[in-house]
Design an enzyme around this catalytic site. Sequence first.
Site, PDB file in Angstrom:
ATOM      1  N   GLU A  62     -13.797 -18.937  26.715  1.00  0.00           N
ATOM      2  CA  GLU A  62     -13.833 -17.509  26.418  1.00  0.00           C
ATOM      3  C   GLU A  62     -14.489 -17.247  25.065  1.00  0.00           C
ATOM      4  OE1 GLU A  62     -10.730 -13.798  26.584  1.00  0.00           O
ATOM      5  OE2 GLU A  62     -10.402 -15.316  25.029  1.00  0.00           O
ATOM      6  N   TRP A  84     -10.553 -13.138  33.011  1.00  0.00           N
ATOM      7  CA  TRP A  84     -11.138 -11.796  33.033  1.00  0.00           C
ATOM      8  C   TRP A  84     -11.428 -11.312  34.455  1.00  0.00           C
ATOM      9  CZ3 TRP A  84     -12.281  -8.263  29.115  1.00  0.00           C
ATOM     10  CH2 TRP A  84     -12.040  -8.705  27.800  1.00  0.00           C
ATOM     11  N   TYR A 148     -16.322  -7.482  24.083  1.00  0.00           N
ATOM     12  CA  TYR A 148     -16.377  -8.231  22.825  1.00  0.00           C
ATOM     13  C   TYR A 148     -17.730  -8.854  22.493  1.00  0.00           C
ATOM     14  CZ  TYR A 148     -11.307  -7.809  23.128  1.00  0.00           C
ATOM     15  OH  TYR A 148     -10.035  -7.318  23.228  1.00  0.00           O
ATOM     16  N   CYS A 200      -8.734  -5.081  22.606  1.00  0.00           N
ATOM     17  CA  CYS A 200      -7.357  -5.180  22.096  1.00  0.00           C
ATOM     18  C   CYS A 200      -7.386  -5.764  20.680  1.00  0.00           C
ATOM     19  CB  CYS A 200      -6.506  -6.045  23.017  1.00  0.00           C
ATOM     20  SG  CYS A 200      -6.214  -5.307  24.637  1.00  0.00           S
ATOM     21  N   ARG A 220      -4.791  -3.677  18.359  1.00  0.00           N
ATOM     22  CA  ARG A 220      -4.191  -2.376  18.619  1.00  0.00           C
ATOM     23  C   ARG A 220      -3.048  -2.510  19.618  1.00  0.00           C
ATOM     24  NH1 ARG A 220      -5.320  -0.631  23.681  1.00  0.00           N
ATOM     25  NH2 ARG A 220      -7.053  -1.685  24.729  1.00  0.00           N
ATOM     26  N   ASP A 223      -0.151  -8.112  24.212  1.00  0.00           N
ATOM     27  CA  ASP A 223       0.706  -8.681  25.246  1.00  0.00           C
ATOM     28  C   ASP A 223       1.228 -10.000  24.673  1.00  0.00           C
ATOM     29  OD1 ASP A 223       1.738 -10.135  27.370  1.00  0.00           O
ATOM     30  OD2 ASP A 223       0.048  -9.781  28.716  1.00  0.00           O
TER      31      ASP A 223
END
Length: 318
Positions: A62, A84, A148, A200, A220, A223
């Site tokens: 990733e 994803w 991203y 996130c 922000r 999880d």
Amino acid sequence: MNQADKVYLDLCQFILEKGTRKEDRTGTGTISTFGYQLRFNLQDGFPLLTTKRVPFRLVVSELLWFLKGDTNVRYLLENNNHIWDEWGFQKWVESEDYIGPDMSNFGIRSQLDEEFNKLYREQMSIYQEKVLHDDDFSQRFGNLGNVYGKQWRSWEGADGQVYDQIQYIIDEIKRNPDSRRLICNAWSISELKGQMLPPCHFAFQFYVVDGKLSCMFNMRSTDVFLGLPFNIASYALLTHLLAYECDLEVGELVYTGADVHIYSNHIEQVEKQLSREPRPLPTIKLNRLVKSIYNFTMDDIELIGYDPHGPIKAPVAV
């Protein structure tokens, strides 16, 4: 007890004891707290949690995907990384091109209905194969928008220019390591509607002192059970890579979270993890023959001495 697991487990315990019940975008429900910080000394080992197995190869693929500036899940699928998939899959099943069985609310329904879960897995398999082998389909439904990788490597400014934020940070560290502008921002308000998942972890900043590179990343929304262990490992690896590129040692990793939550269907899993005793942290080894962080492959990053407890499965809230 290694400090990485300790501070993470302390956060889990804090949310369970002090958190507030809240609804959320996915309809799952959370226990949430607002504002929390964790610190990890990267000299003490690589902060890959040991109280459950975190699949390091997924973390690596990733991050390399981000650093390539890629936004299409094909690269991830080619590296057997499926973290994803759900967002691209959602884009497909909500489109006019999709003619299969109803997949609305698939994230929740697949956990509650075994018959539906079978249908879901069949459709997901079709989606994955088409992304891998159908270029047109991959372009339309494998691309997640300006997530991203796009923001890190090809930020489009109001002046019409395109900015490589990662390269800017590298150049600035080498030119002026005392700079307070070693910042990458992934939150572009004008592009939120075009992103399958708004960032996130939306910004990070580096700090150089005594020949060591430290990083603080800001989230922000966190999880805690599924996402945060990945995020910690990913930014630790990013710090190692940039330190390597800039001929520095690693320093500290700092996480700062805003809405920090445990999903209501992860509570049992969190309690299981809290019952486990942490083990020694692993280390990582980078291939010193690679000259640029953009040229690293999966085989150039080696995890050494990782002996965690077993994995703990939990559903992803989409």
